[in-house]
Design a protein around this motif. Structure first.
Motif, PDB file in Angstrom:
ATOM      1  N   ALA A 153     -20.426   1.655 -50.928  1.00  0.00           N
ATOM      2  CA  ALA A 153     -20.995   1.092 -49.419  1.00  0.00           C
ATOM      3  C   ALA A 153     -21.109   2.207 -48.402  1.00  0.00           C
ATOM      4  O   ALA A 153     -21.810   1.625 -47.410  1.00  0.00           O
ATOM      5  N   SER A 154     -20.307   3.140 -48.445  1.00  0.00           N
ATOM      6  CA  SER A 154     -20.408   4.275 -47.289  1.00  0.00           C
ATOM      7  C   SER A 154     -19.994   5.322 -48.138  1.00  0.00           C
ATOM      8  O   SER A 154     -19.478   5.401 -49.120  1.00  0.00           O
ATOM      9  N   GLY A 155     -20.012   6.581 -47.217  1.00  0.00           N
ATOM     10  CA  GLY A 155     -19.650   7.867 -47.548  1.00  0.00           C
ATOM     11  C   GLY A 155     -18.059   7.619 -47.586  1.00  0.00           C
ATOM     12  O   GLY A 155     -17.351   8.083 -48.780  1.00  0.00           O
ATOM     13  N   MET A 156     -17.251   6.839 -46.847  1.00  0.00           N
ATOM     14  CA  MET A 156     -16.067   6.705 -46.840  1.00  0.00           C
ATOM     15  C   MET A 156     -15.447   5.983 -48.054  1.00  0.00           C
ATOM     16  O   MET A 156     -14.325   6.268 -48.672  1.00  0.00           O
TER      17      MET A 156
ATOM     18  N   ALA B  40     -17.079   6.077 -51.003  1.00  0.00           N
ATOM     19  CA  ALA B  40     -16.998   6.940 -51.839  1.00  0.00           C
ATOM     20  C   ALA B  40     -15.642   7.801 -51.992  1.00  0.00           C
ATOM     21  O   ALA B  40     -15.139   7.861 -53.266  1.00  0.00           O
ATOM     22  N   ILE B  41     -15.165   8.325 -50.921  1.00  0.00           N
ATOM     23  CA  ILE B  41     -14.140   8.806 -51.043  1.00  0.00           C
ATOM     24  C   ILE B  41     -12.764   8.146 -51.469  1.00  0.00           C
ATOM     25  O   ILE B  41     -11.945   8.607 -52.279  1.00  0.00           O
ATOM     26  N   MET B  42     -12.563   7.114 -50.762  1.00  0.00           N
ATOM     27  CA  MET B  42     -11.818   6.227 -51.184  1.00  0.00           C
ATOM     28  C   MET B  42     -11.787   5.932 -52.600  1.00  0.00           C
ATOM     29  O   MET B  42     -10.519   6.015 -53.341  1.00  0.00           O
TER      30      MET B  42
ATOM     31  N   LEU C 154     -12.130  18.719 -42.911  1.00  0.00           N
ATOM     32  CA  LEU C 154     -12.745  17.850 -43.421  1.00  0.00           C
ATOM     33  C   LEU C 154     -13.090  16.797 -42.007  1.00  0.00           C
ATOM     34  O   LEU C 154     -12.670  16.848 -41.077  1.00  0.00           O
ATOM     35  N   PHE C 155     -14.286  16.037 -42.430  1.00  0.00           N
ATOM     36  CA  PHE C 155     -14.736  14.949 -41.505  1.00  0.00           C
ATOM     37  C   PHE C 155     -13.447  14.052 -41.145  1.00  0.00           C
ATOM     38  O   PHE C 155     -12.461  13.789 -41.810  1.00  0.00           O
ATOM     39  N   GLY C 156     -13.161  13.556 -39.928  1.00  0.00           N
ATOM     40  CA  GLY C 156     -12.125  13.146 -39.171  1.00  0.00           C
ATOM     41  C   GLY C 156     -11.618  12.014 -40.089  1.00  0.00           C
ATOM     42  O   GLY C 156     -10.384  11.934 -40.246  1.00  0.00           O
TER      43      GLY C 156
ATOM     44  N   VAL D  27     -12.946  19.856 -50.524  1.00  0.00           N
ATOM     45  CA  VAL D  27     -13.467  20.629 -49.548  1.00  0.00           C
ATOM     46  C   VAL D  27     -14.966  20.004 -49.036  1.00  0.00           C
ATOM     47  O   VAL D  27     -15.476  19.507 -49.818  1.00  0.00           O
ATOM     48  N   GLU D  28     -15.160  20.628 -47.813  1.00  0.00           N
ATOM     49  CA  GLU D  28     -16.466  20.050 -47.259  1.00  0.00           C
ATOM     50  C   GLU D  28     -17.090  21.435 -46.995  1.00  0.00           C
ATOM     51  O   GLU D  28     -16.523  22.420 -46.362  1.00  0.00           O
ATOM     52  N   THR D  29     -18.440  21.832 -47.568  1.00  0.00           N
ATOM     53  CA  THR D  29     -19.022  23.107 -47.141  1.00  0.00           C
ATOM     54  C   THR D  29     -20.515  22.996 -47.161  1.00  0.00           C
ATOM     55  O   THR D  29     -21.183  22.427 -47.906  1.00  0.00           O
TER      56      THR D  29
ATOM     57  N   ASN E 267     -20.806  17.081 -50.434  1.00  0.00           N
ATOM     58  CA  ASN E 267     -22.059  17.880 -50.279  1.00  0.00           C
ATOM     59  C   ASN E 267     -23.243  17.114 -49.283  1.00  0.00           C
ATOM     60  O   ASN E 267     -24.245  17.493 -49.525  1.00  0.00           O
ATOM     61  N   CYS E 268     -22.470  16.445 -48.359  1.00  0.00           N
ATOM     62  CA  CYS E 268     -23.201  15.498 -47.569  1.00  0.00           C
ATOM     63  C   CYS E 268     -24.096  16.450 -46.565  1.00  0.00           C
ATOM     64  O   CYS E 268     -25.361  16.187 -46.323  1.00  0.00           O
ATOM     65  N   PHE E 269     -23.880  17.643 -46.093  1.00  0.00           N
ATOM     66  CA  PHE E 269     -24.483  18.576 -45.307  1.00  0.00           C
ATOM     67  C   PHE E 269     -25.756  19.153 -46.005  1.00  0.00           C
ATOM     68  O   PHE E 269     -26.691  19.802 -45.246  1.00  0.00           O
TER      69      PHE E 269
ATOM     70  N   HIS F 146     -20.988  12.056 -51.437  1.00  0.00           N
ATOM     71  CA  HIS F 146     -22.256  12.015 -50.826  1.00  0.00           C
ATOM     72  C   HIS F 146     -21.729  10.882 -49.726  1.00  0.00           C
ATOM     73  O   HIS F 146     -21.409   9.724 -50.108  1.00  0.00           O
ATOM     74  N   SER F 147     -22.242  11.119 -48.299  1.00  0.00           N
ATOM     75  CA  SER F 147     -22.377  10.083 -47.167  1.00  0.00           C
ATOM     76  C   SER F 147     -23.874  10.078 -47.515  1.00  0.00           C
ATOM     77  O   SER F 147     -24.558  10.836 -46.785  1.00  0.00           O
ATOM     78  N   ALA F 148     -24.489   9.075 -48.070  1.00  0.00           N
ATOM     79  CA  ALA F 148     -25.880   8.881 -48.071  1.00  0.00           C
ATOM     80  C   ALA F 148     -26.603   8.636 -46.875  1.00  0.00           C
ATOM     81  O   ALA F 148     -27.870   8.627 -46.601  1.00  0.00           O
ATOM     82  N   THR F 149     -25.827   7.817 -45.764  1.00  0.00           N
ATOM     83  CA  THR F 149     -26.090   7.570 -44.573  1.00  0.00           C
ATOM     84  C   THR F 149     -26.727   8.800 -43.966  1.00  0.00           C
ATOM     85  O   THR F 149     -27.518   8.460 -42.895  1.00  0.00           O
ATOM     86  N   LYS F 150     -26.604  10.082 -44.418  1.00  0.00           N
ATOM     87  CA  LYS F 150     -27.024  11.071 -43.536  1.00  0.00           C
ATOM     88  C   LYS F 150     -28.327  11.457 -44.104  1.00  0.00           C
ATOM     89  O   LYS F 150     -29.158  10.798 -44.127  1.00  0.00           O
TER      90      LYS F 150
ATOM     91  N   CYS G 107     -29.499   3.146 -43.017  1.00  0.00           N
ATOM     92  CA  CYS G 107     -28.326   2.487 -44.056  1.00  0.00           C
ATOM     93  C   CYS G 107     -27.136   3.342 -43.991  1.00  0.00           C
ATOM     94  O   CYS G 107     -27.095   4.510 -43.927  1.00  0.00           O
ATOM     95  N   VAL G 108     -26.169   2.608 -44.199  1.00  0.00           N
ATOM     96  CA  VAL G 108     -24.830   3.337 -44.523  1.00  0.00           C
ATOM     97  C   VAL G 108     -24.720   3.209 -46.176  1.00  0.00           C
ATOM     98  O   VAL G 108     -24.737   2.259 -46.604  1.00  0.00           O
ATOM     99  N   GLY G 109     -24.383   4.279 -46.509  1.00  0.00           N
ATOM    100  CA  GLY G 109     -23.927   4.045 -48.186  1.00  0.00           C
ATOM    101  C   GLY G 109     -23.590   5.734 -48.444  1.00  0.00           C
ATOM    102  O   GLY G 109     -23.347   6.562 -47.708  1.00  0.00           O
ATOM    103  N   GLY G 110     -23.151   5.590 -49.746  1.00  0.00           N
ATOM    104  CA  GLY G 110     -22.361   7.000 -50.245  1.00  0.00           C
ATOM    105  C   GLY G 110     -22.543   6.765 -51.739  1.00  0.00           C
ATOM    106  O   GLY G 110     -22.977   5.852 -52.535  1.00  0.00           O
TER     107      GLY G 110
HETATM  108  C1  LIG Z   1     -19.246  15.268 -44.113  1.00  0.00           C
HETATM  109  C2  LIG Z   1     -18.982  13.704 -44.171  1.00  0.00           C
HETATM  110  N1  LIG Z   1     -18.363  13.148 -45.132  1.00  0.00           N
HETATM  111  C3  LIG Z   1     -18.347  11.816 -45.072  1.00  0.00           C
HETATM  112  C4  LIG Z   1     -18.745  10.896 -44.140  1.00  0.00           C
HETATM  113  C5  LIG Z   1     -18.421   9.585 -44.297  1.00  0.00           C
HETATM  114  O1  LIG Z   1     -19.634   8.763 -44.480  1.00  0.00           O
HETATM  115  P1  LIG Z   1     -19.916   7.483 -43.897  1.00  0.00           P
HETATM  116  O2  LIG Z   1     -20.224   7.494 -42.587  1.00  0.00           O
HETATM  117  O3  LIG Z   1     -21.238   7.048 -44.829  1.00  0.00           O
HETATM  118  O4  LIG Z   1     -18.866   6.655 -44.437  1.00  0.00           O
HETATM  119  C6  LIG Z   1     -19.516  11.724 -43.057  1.00  0.00           C
HETATM  120  C7  LIG Z   1     -19.855  10.534 -41.787  1.00  0.00           C
HETATM  121  O5  LIG Z   1     -20.075  11.122 -40.865  1.00  0.00           O
HETATM  122  C8  LIG Z   1     -19.409  13.152 -42.770  1.00  0.00           C
HETATM  123  O6  LIG Z   1     -19.977  13.546 -42.040  1.00  0.00           O
END
Ligand SMILES: Cc1ncc(COP(=O)(O)O)c(C=O)c1O
Length: 397
Positions: A87-90, A92-94, A113-115, A156-158, A187-189, A207-211, A219-222
């Protein structure tokens, strides 16, 4: 589904052609299966599909052809066996964490990492007995030193946000595998067009497909990607049971987004490089952070592990918060918003927005000062982006 594709095609071709769902109507552009459930011809057929003896769609929480097409296409682009859309990038991580970890496990994660990811680990997973150590993403020795007997995952996020530090994926995979842990890369960036973490030894990709996968801020997705056992079975099983799934409508938008991803990423990179070089020549700018600049500390590593330097540029305005806010308040075209990966360029002051909720000490440790600004470079003409920023920097474009 038109399954005729060559996995050796380049990212652009896979994005346009791979896993194109085609019904008997023979439509050229993917159909959207906007339905919550699917019907059966008979009780026996329903029983066979539910029992897994016969393949078929059941219910869109876990089987939907449009969502599946997005998953297959993204998996092919990342070089993954399996993908689960969320449903979102978050989400996906959860889903990855809940599917693969248990109480008593330990995670080593990048401190940049993203806050919300940091909050999820620190404030939610800690309540269920999963502990996390945070380290400097670019310091391989720090990752090794943080490993404990219960370490199950390195995350990691890179490049990182907003300073564009690059972590060495191959080296971190070595650290993880030496201790029997897994390496997950957000690998969102860069997207699979510019970086393929699985080919560099990572086990999981987020992925945060949102980006950039959407690329137009709609749309918001992951997604979680990896092998058939951990993702195809464990993460999929969690999704089926717990339900943080992607909507078919959003999957259709992302599927169409993948068709232009390669083209867009190349344009984001070219404009970001031009902007970074211009910023570096400005007297009102103290420092520029962009992996495409030869003086970026990990420029050589970025050249090795990436196929482009990405669309995020950060810089410090001379004169602290007042100078940084002056740049923001002078823009007329660039959007003042924290989202990224859009066609529209965006500008944000991380210390007072995206990173405002973390302590001043943590901000300082992450290198996020009061004079720092982050630009997510969009698809406007680079000259117009530069002209918009030049006002607040007192510069001639
Ligand atoms: C690097 C990264 N990962 C994950 C997320 C979370 O994604 P979402 O907003 O789709 O839940 C973000 C959102 O800004 C992000 O920048």
């Amino acid at each position: 589904m038109n399954d005729e594709f060559d996995p050796h095609w380049g990212s652009a071709t896979l994005g346009v052609r791979a896993a194109e769902p085609r019904t008997e109507e023979r439509e050229h552009s993917a159909a959207l299966h906007l339905t919550s459930s699917f019907v059966f011809d008979s009780a026996a057929q329903a029983a066979a599909v539910f029992g897994g003896q016969v393949p078929g769609n059941i219910y869109s929480r876990f089987t939907n052809p449009t969502v599946h097409a997005f998953e297959r296409r993204l998996a092919l682009m990342e070089g993954a066996d399996s993908c689960v859309a969320t449903a979102s990038g978050m989400a996906a991580i959860m889903s990855m964490l809940l599917a693969l970890l248990k109480s008593g496990d330990h995670v080593v994660a990048s401190r940049t990492l993203f806050g919300s990811t940091i909050n999820l680990l620190n404030n939610v997973f800690s309540r269920f007995g999963v502990s996390t150590s945070f380290v400097d993403p670019a310091d391989v020795g720090a990752w090794s030193a943080a490993i404990r007997p219960g370490t199950r995952l390195l995350f990691v996020e890179t490049p990182n946000n907003p300073l564009t530090d690059i972590a060495d994926i191959r080296a971190l995979a070595g650290v993880a595998h030496a201790t029997g842990a897994l390496l997950a890369v957000d690998n969102c960036f860069l997207t699979p067009v510019l970086q393929k973490p699985l080919q560099l030894g990572a086990d999981l990709v987020i992925h945060s497909a949102t980006k950039y996968l959407d690329g137009q801020g709609r749309c918001v997705g992951g997604a979680v990607l990896g092998d058939a056992e951990r993702v195809g079975k464990d993460v999929f099983g969690f999704m089926r049971t717990a339900g943080p799934c992607m909507s078919p409508f959003n999957a259709w938008v992302f599927l169409k987004g993948l068709e232009t991803l390669s083209l867009r990423m190349r344009a984001h990179c070219a404009a970001a490089q031009q902007l970074a070089e211009w910023l570096q020549s400005q007297p009102a700018v103290e420092r520029v952070y962009y992996p495409g600049l030869p003086d970026h500390p990990q420029h050589e590593l970025a050249k090795r592990q990436q196929q482009g330097f990405g669309g995020i540029v950060a810089f410090e305005a001379r004169g602290g918060r007042a100078a940084a806010w002056r740049v923001i308040d002078a823009v007329k075209m660039i959007s003042i918003t924290a989202n990224l990966g859009d066609t529209r360029s965006t500008i944000t002051h991380p210390a007072s927005t995206t990173h405002a909720r973390i302590s001043a000490e943590a901000r300082q440790a992450a290198g996020i000062g009061e004079s720092l600004l982050r630009i997510a470079v969009g698809l406007e003409d680079p000259g117009d982006i530069i002209a918009d920023l030049s006002r607040g920097l007192g510069a001639e474009a």
